[in-house]
Design an enzyme around this catalytic site. Structure first.
Site, PDB file in Angstrom:
ATOM      1  N   GLY A   1       0.832  -1.212   0.000  1.00 27.02           N
ATOM      2  CA  GLY A   1       0.000   0.000   0.000  1.00 27.02           C
ATOM      3  C   GLY A   1       0.858   1.250   0.000  1.00 27.02           C
TER       4      GLY A   1
ATOM      5  N   ALA B   1      15.638  10.625  -0.046  1.00 33.96           N
ATOM      6  CA  ALA B   1      16.750  10.478   0.897  1.00 33.96           C
ATOM      7  C   ALA B   1      17.669   9.319   0.479  1.00 33.96           C
ATOM      8  CB  ALA B   1      16.200  10.236   2.302  1.00 33.96           C
TER       9      ALA B   1
ATOM     10  N   ARG C   1      19.715  10.502  -2.657  1.00 31.62           N
ATOM     11  CA  ARG C   1      20.735  11.533  -2.396  1.00 31.62           C
ATOM     12  C   ARG C   1      21.825  11.029  -1.451  1.00 31.62           C
ATOM     13  NH1 ARG C   1      17.383  17.180  -3.123  1.00 31.62           N
ATOM     14  NH2 ARG C   1      17.126  16.852  -5.359  1.00 31.62           N
TER      15      ARG C   1
ATOM     16  N   ARG D   1       1.018  -4.776  -5.690  1.00 32.21           N
ATOM     17  CA  ARG D   1       1.006  -6.039  -4.942  1.00 32.21           C
ATOM     18  C   ARG D   1       1.260  -7.108  -5.999  1.00 32.21           C
ATOM     19  NH1 ARG D   1      -1.029  -4.352   0.124  1.00 32.21           N
ATOM     20  NH2 ARG D   1      -2.454  -2.615  -0.073  1.00 32.21           N
TER      21      ARG D   1
ATOM     22  N   ASP E   1       4.466  -4.949   6.154  1.00 30.04           N
ATOM     23  CA  ASP E   1       4.913  -6.278   6.581  1.00 30.04           C
ATOM     24  C   ASP E   1       4.962  -7.292   5.438  1.00 30.04           C
ATOM     25  OD1 ASP E   1       2.173  -6.308   6.453  1.00 30.04           O
ATOM     26  OD2 ASP E   1       1.888  -7.507   8.262  1.00 30.04           O
TER      27      ASP E   1
ATOM     28  N   THR F   1       4.107   2.468   5.707  1.00 24.46           N
ATOM     29  CA  THR F   1       2.715   1.996   5.748  1.00 24.46           C
ATOM     30  C   THR F   1       1.931   2.883   6.703  1.00 24.46           C
ATOM     31  OG1 THR F   1       1.263   0.211   6.522  1.00 24.46           O
ATOM     32  CG2 THR F   1       3.469   0.213   7.422  1.00 24.46           C
ATOM     33  N   ILE F   2       0.710   3.201   6.336  1.00 21.11           N
ATOM     34  CA  ILE F   2      -0.076   4.075   7.214  1.00 21.11           C
ATOM     35  C   ILE F   2      -0.523   3.343   8.486  1.00 21.11           C
ATOM     36  CG2 ILE F   2      -0.909   5.547   5.331  1.00 21.11           C
ATOM     37  CD1 ILE F   2      -3.627   4.096   5.554  1.00 21.11           C
ATOM     38  N   ASP F   3      -0.388   2.009   8.496  1.00 19.50           N
ATOM     39  CA  ASP F   3      -0.946   1.219   9.603  1.00 19.50           C
ATOM     40  C   ASP F   3      -0.170   1.276  10.928  1.00 19.50           C
ATOM     41  OD1 ASP F   3      -3.032   0.331   8.026  1.00 19.50           O
ATOM     42  OD2 ASP F   3      -1.931  -1.416   7.302  1.00 19.50           O
TER      43      ASP F   3
ATOM     44  N   ASP G   1       1.910  -0.780  12.111  1.00 20.89           N
ATOM     45  CA  ASP G   1       1.769  -2.075  12.778  1.00 20.89           C
ATOM     46  C   ASP G   1       3.061  -2.897  12.826  1.00 20.89           C
ATOM     47  OD1 ASP G   1       1.807  -2.399  10.058  1.00 20.89           O
ATOM     48  OD2 ASP G   1       0.240  -3.908   9.971  1.00 20.89           O
TER      49      ASP G   1
ATOM     50  N   ARG H   1      -7.113  -3.186   8.794  1.00 23.11           N
ATOM     51  CA  ARG H   1      -7.694  -4.530   8.674  1.00 23.11           C
ATOM     52  C   ARG H   1      -7.286  -5.408   9.842  1.00 23.11           C
ATOM     53  NH1 ARG H   1      -5.516  -5.987   3.007  1.00 23.11           N
ATOM     54  NH2 ARG H   1      -4.204  -4.315   3.721  1.00 23.11           N
TER      55      ARG H   1
ATOM     56  N   LYS I   1     -26.716  11.618  30.398  1.00 22.87           N
ATOM     57  CA  LYS I   1     -25.979  12.871  30.704  1.00 22.87           C
ATOM     58  C   LYS I   1     -26.283  13.939  29.649  1.00 22.87           C
ATOM     59  CE  LYS I   1     -21.762  11.073  31.238  1.00 22.87           C
ATOM     60  NZ  LYS I   1     -20.325  11.056  31.463  1.00 22.87           N
TER      61      LYS I   1
ATOM     62  N   GLU J   1     -11.609  -0.874  10.429  1.00 18.97           N
ATOM     63  CA  GLU J   1     -12.325  -1.725   9.453  1.00 18.97           C
ATOM     64  C   GLU J   1     -12.262  -3.213   9.794  1.00 18.97           C
ATOM     65  OE1 GLU J   1      -8.666  -1.132   6.289  1.00 18.97           O
ATOM     66  OE2 GLU J   1     -10.609  -1.655   5.467  1.00 18.97           O
TER      67      GLU J   1
ATOM     68  N   LEU K   1      -9.103   8.359   1.244  1.00 20.47           N
ATOM     69  CA  LEU K   1      -8.601   9.698   1.619  1.00 20.47           C
ATOM     70  C   LEU K   1      -7.397   9.552   2.551  1.00 20.47           C
ATOM     71  CD1 LEU K   1     -11.684  11.823   2.738  1.00 20.47           C
ATOM     72  CD2 LEU K   1     -10.115  12.315   0.873  1.00 20.47           C
TER      73      LEU K   1
HETATM   74  P1  ATP Z   1       0.512  -2.492   3.595  1.00 24.87           P
HETATM   75  O1  ATP Z   1       0.859  -2.753   5.026  1.00 24.87           O
HETATM   76  O2  ATP Z   1       0.436  -1.046   3.305  1.00 24.87           O
HETATM   77  O3  ATP Z   1      -0.662  -3.290   3.080  1.00 24.87           O
HETATM   78  P2  ATP Z   1       2.361  -4.458   2.620  1.00 24.87           P
HETATM   79  O4  ATP Z   1       3.795  -4.340   2.275  1.00 24.87           O
HETATM   80  O5  ATP Z   1       2.040  -5.263   3.844  1.00 24.87           O
HETATM   81  O6  ATP Z   1       1.771  -3.005   2.693  1.00 24.87           O
HETATM   82  P3  ATP Z   1       1.306  -6.575   0.915  1.00 24.87           P
HETATM   83  O7  ATP Z   1       0.417  -6.524  -0.262  1.00 24.87           O
HETATM   84  O8  ATP Z   1       0.924  -7.423   2.070  1.00 24.87           O
HETATM   85  O9  ATP Z   1       1.566  -5.063   1.354  1.00 24.87           O
HETATM   86  O10 ATP Z   1       2.745  -7.095   0.408  1.00 24.87           O
HETATM   87  C1  ATP Z   1       3.387  -6.493  -0.706  1.00 24.87           C
HETATM   88  C2  ATP Z   1       3.959  -7.534  -1.628  1.00 24.87           C
HETATM   89  O11 ATP Z   1       4.993  -8.302  -0.973  1.00 24.87           O
HETATM   90  C3  ATP Z   1       2.999  -8.610  -2.114  1.00 24.87           C
HETATM   91  O12 ATP Z   1       2.170  -8.162  -3.152  1.00 24.87           O
HETATM   92  C4  ATP Z   1       3.954  -9.696  -2.587  1.00 24.87           C
HETATM   93  O13 ATP Z   1       4.467  -9.398  -3.860  1.00 24.87           O
HETATM   94  C5  ATP Z   1       5.096  -9.583  -1.573  1.00 24.87           C
HETATM   95  N1  ATP Z   1       4.984 -10.657  -0.576  1.00 24.87           N
HETATM   96  C6  ATP Z   1       4.209 -10.711   0.517  1.00 24.87           C
HETATM   97  N2  ATP Z   1       4.364 -11.850   1.195  1.00 24.87           N
HETATM   98  C7  ATP Z   1       5.273 -12.590   0.492  1.00 24.87           C
HETATM   99  C8  ATP Z   1       5.884 -13.878   0.649  1.00 24.87           C
HETATM  100  N3  ATP Z   1       5.580 -14.646   1.681  1.00 24.87           N
HETATM  101  N4  ATP Z   1       6.787 -14.268  -0.282  1.00 24.87           N
HETATM  102  C9  ATP Z   1       7.102 -13.500  -1.324  1.00 24.87           C
HETATM  103  N5  ATP Z   1       6.572 -12.270  -1.516  1.00 24.87           N
HETATM  104  C10 ATP Z   1       5.678 -11.823  -0.643  1.00 24.87           C
END
Ligand code: ATP
Length: 326
Positions: free
Chosen positions: A14, A25, A28, A75, A106, A129-131, A133, A175, A215, A226, A257
């Protein structure tokens, strides 16, 4: 003296506001250290499709204030397959990359880790990531901007909620994680904050609303992540309304947004620092780690750990949010 001469940078998963500041950064800092820096478009998909482009100091000019990512993101299901990863590795070799910076969440670190383990290729991760987490950093890039977007939107909703004596269920992103909900919920003075990390009891929520009604609370804001166990905002609103229909109820989903907009000062500075430190980490010989900031200090957490130990919402903060809403 490091043997690293050429590095790549990509954004994956995402998008998050501040990713551009981080790319800038990385580019450069690399150039400062006399490295060649290559941008890879569309995350891991671009590694497979050979979408590599030489970057210069000029190619990252005027992007620090822009949301999204100039390198685009994706993705990639193909990267999860053996053939996809082998193709990515072939292109890495063909383009003579010595190391890679992956900016993502992650899932992206899981993918990056697979590449590190299979080919012993040096990759350093930056949490974009905006999460918020990920374990191993106090904040991830994009989180601060996202919560500021949420509070701006909710403040506006609050104005109309109090004018019409309405109860609003507002869904925010998350999520699997309740960080956006928790922090923005505290900041807007929400009546309740529902997150995936804690069990939601609809009856408790109704009791709380009844207390508020006694109150003479004229309106209310319930923030729903979500991924809450009772469902998203529509679902929770429906369940509450079945048993408690004192208020005129409305649902609002803030949605995408939250991903956009110019990054906040905090995100720009965080992204700049993490991008800078990621290149330093590569030159210092790190691989398979995420660069983070904990209590103002730079930290290095193995990908496996940052992904497995999902960051936890502080229990004291949950308690405080509840007390302050009463
Ligand atoms: P966000 O937290 O914003 O959703 P994210 O990095 O967790 O971002 P994901 O879609 O979960 O987003 O992962 C990004 C990409 O990483 C996946 O589309 C896939 O290509 C790759 N990926 C995830 N898990 C694996 C895995 N176990 N092995 C190989 N590639 C992976």
């Amino acid at each position: 003296m490091s043997s690293i001469k050429k590095i790549g940078v990509l954004t994956s998963g995402g998008d998050a506001p501040g990713m551009n500041a981080c790319i800038r950064a990385v580019v450069r800092t690399g150039i400062y250290h006399k490295l060649e820096v290559v941008g890879i478009y569309h995350g891991f998909e671009g590694l497979i499709n050979n979408e590599f482009e030489e970057m210069s100091s000029h190619s990252v000019a005027n992007i620090i204030q822009r949301g999204g990512t100039i390198l685009k993101t994706a993705r990639s299901e193909r990267f999860k397959t053996e053939e996809g990863m082998a193709q990515a590795w072939e292109n890495i070799q063909k383009n003579k990359l010595d190391a890679l910076v992956v900016i993502g969440g992650d899932g992206s670190f899981r993918g990056a880790n697979a590449l590190v383990e299979k080919y012993h290729f040096p990759i350093v991760g930056v949490a974009g990531t905006i999460d918020n987490d990920l374990y191993g950093t106090d904040f991830t890039i994009g989180y601060d901007t996202a919560i500021n977007t949420v509070i701006e939107a909710v403040d506006k909703i609050r104005d109309t909620a109090s004018s019409h004596s309405r109860l609003f269920f507002i869904e925010v992103m998350g999520r699997d994680a309740g960080f956006i909900a928790m922090r923005s919920g505290i900041a807007v003075g929400a009546e309740a904050i529902l997150i995936p990390e804690t069990k939601t009891h609809i009856q408790d929520l109704i009791s709380l609303l009844e207390k508020g009604r006694r109150k003479n609370k004229a309106s209310g804001i319930i923030i729903v992540a979500e991924g809450d166990d009772e469902g998203g905002a529509f679902e929770v609103a429906r369940k509450v309304k079945e048993k408690f229909d004192f208020y005129d109820t409305r649902v609002s989903i803030i949605g995408h947004l939250q991903r956009g907009g110019s990054p906040s000062c905090m995100d720009r500075v965080l992204a700049s620092r993490l991008g800078y430190e990621s290149v330093n980490a590569i030159l210092d010989g790190y691989k398979g780690v995420m660069v983070g900031i904990i209590n103002k200090e730079v930290s290095f957490i193995p990908f496996v750990k940052s992904v497995k130990h999902h960051a936890e919402v502080d229990k004291d903060i949950i308690k405080m949010a509840h007390i302050l809403s009463l």
